[in-house]
Design an enzyme around this catalytic site. Structure first.
Site, PDB file in Angstrom:
ATOM      1  N   GLU A  70       5.051  -2.461  15.314  1.00 48.12           N
ATOM      2  CA  GLU A  70       5.625  -2.015  16.786  1.00 48.12           C
ATOM      3  C   GLU A  70       6.835  -1.750  16.658  1.00 48.12           C
ATOM      4  O   GLU A  70       7.208  -0.789  17.382  1.00 48.12           O
ATOM      5  CB  GLU A  70       5.754  -3.494  17.447  1.00 48.12           C
ATOM      6  N   HIS A  73       7.686   1.788  15.260  1.00 48.29           N
ATOM      7  CA  HIS A  73       7.301   2.873  16.554  1.00 48.29           C
ATOM      8  C   HIS A  73       8.253   2.901  17.549  1.00 48.29           C
ATOM      9  O   HIS A  73       8.534   3.932  18.028  1.00 48.29           O
ATOM     10  CB  HIS A  73       6.120   2.269  16.991  1.00 48.29           C
ATOM     11  N   HIS A 136      -0.180   5.769  28.471  1.00 52.02           N
ATOM     12  CA  HIS A 136       0.754   5.808  27.384  1.00 52.02           C
ATOM     13  C   HIS A 136       0.461   7.124  26.354  1.00 52.02           C
ATOM     14  O   HIS A 136       1.327   7.760  26.100  1.00 52.02           O
ATOM     15  CB  HIS A 136       1.048   4.623  26.613  1.00 52.02           C
ATOM     16  N   HIS A 244     -17.856   9.435  26.131  1.00 46.67           N
ATOM     17  CA  HIS A 244     -16.623  10.263  24.945  1.00 46.67           C
ATOM     18  C   HIS A 244     -17.415  11.237  24.148  1.00 46.67           C
ATOM     19  O   HIS A 244     -17.001  12.382  23.840  1.00 46.67           O
ATOM     20  CB  HIS A 244     -15.874   9.098  24.112  1.00 46.67           C
ATOM     21  N   HIS A 305      -7.906  11.268  13.491  1.00 49.05           N
ATOM     22  CA  HIS A 305      -8.488  11.711  14.421  1.00 49.05           C
ATOM     23  C   HIS A 305      -7.522  11.816  15.608  1.00 49.05           C
ATOM     24  O   HIS A 305      -7.831  13.068  16.320  1.00 49.05           O
ATOM     25  CB  HIS A 305      -9.626  10.640  14.998  1.00 49.05           C
TER      26      HIS A 305
END
Length: 327
Positions: A70, A73, A136, A244, A305
């Site tokens: 975390e 990032h 986000h 999706h 991906h």
């Protein structure tokens, strides 16, 4: 400024990759507070600090690996924010000196970056509520795309001899961008609700998937204290996954049509190369998506991906921008 913009593009792409890795490692709440981590700017390491952190957040004991995922990032995101501020003030300073160059676009990027920071905070403080997590993700892709567009604006180029034949197809390129963004949003919603493995068969889903569709439930946000690991039932998650996949089929068909059309109609080698590049990146993305299903979401494939989705969006921005250029 052009070099700084290029560095920011690579940094924004890296942050998207780190964000995907963090999400797949279930580290979205690795630090339960914001902007620090258990009240400090680094992950607590000493025995005393760890005990203090666990006492402050008894409902979420410190897991060092997730916390570092975390915070790394966040460090990179803060660095990108600093770069964007410098880009904006540099563009304003150039404008005040009478130099030509974009100012509105750097300002838009700055606004997006600030909004992205707010979404990062709400992601943590609202305990991974899916609509914020998806927002986000989309804001990150928006910052990346706008930085790339700014780089193109700072890079003068022309198609040799022009190519008036493809100009009418620019609007189809813009539609292609919208379709890709929508598909990214569907993927973000699926991931944010932990529905990536809801369907384990190809090409759509197992069982009576059509009869079990629950569109309203799938795109609702039920009330919960914590959204980590998802709060929707299986039927709703399967619906997210099906949407999706259907979006992927639509995206694939449309972009293939666009690439073939541009390749046939354009007399420009540049446009033909961009159409070919779009097809190759699209093919790679489809293979990664299928591999996620076949091999049950392996970490490397799932991260790629996300990264290739960003690359596909950038190729679409480049192709559309090229078609909208005035020759």
């Amino acid at each position: 400024m052009k070099k700084l913009v290029l560095a920011s593009i690579f940094l924004a792409l890296l942050i998207i990759i780190l964000s995907a890795y963090m999400r797949l490692m279930d580290a979205g709440l690795g630090c339960p507070d914001w902007p620090g981590c258990y009240g400090t700017l680094v992950v607590p390491q000493s025995v005393e600090l760890v005990e203090s952190a666990n006492q402050a957040f008894p409902e979420r004991p410190l897991e060092a690996e997730k916390a570092w995922n975390e915070m790394i990032h966040r460090y990179f995101a803060a660095g990108l924010g600093f770069f964007i501020v410098v880009i904006f003030f540099t563009s304003v300073a150039k404008k005040m000196r009478g130099s030509r160059g974009p100012v509105k676009l750097p300002f838009l990027i700055l606004v997006l970056a600030c909004f992205q920071g707010a979404l990062a905070m709400w992601t943590v403080t609202l305990n991974l509520i899916p609509v914020v997590v998806m927002g986000h993700l989309l804001a990150g892709f928006a910052v990346l795309s706008c930085l790339f567009l700014l780089y193109l604006r700072l890079t003068p180029y022309r198609i040799p001899g022009g190519d008036a034949q493809i100009r009418p197809y620019a609007k189809f390129g813009a539609l292609g961008i919208a379709i890709v963004v929508w598909q990214i949003a569907l993927g973000g919603w699926t991931s944010a609700n932990y529905a990536s493995l809801a369907c384990t068969e190809l090409p759509i889903c197992e069982g009576d998937w059509f009869g079990n569709l629950d569109i309203v439930g799938a795109f609702s946000v039920p009330f919960a204290e914590n959204y980590e690991f998802g709060v929707h039932d299986y039927q709703e998650r399967a619906t997210m996954h099906v949407m999706h996949r259907i979006g992927a089929i639509i995206t694939f068909i449309y972009l293939c049509w666009l690439a073939i059309t541009l390749y046939k109609r354009s007399s420009s080698g540049l446009v033909k190369r961009l159409a070919t590049m779009m097809t190759l990146v699209l093919g790679a993305q489809v293979l990664l998506g299928v591999s996620n299903v076949v091999y049950s979401l392996p970490l490397t494939v799932a991260v790629l991906h996300n990264a290739v989705a960003a690359c596909l969006l950038l190729v679409m921005v480049l192709l559309t921008y090229t078609m909208y250029r005035k020759y």
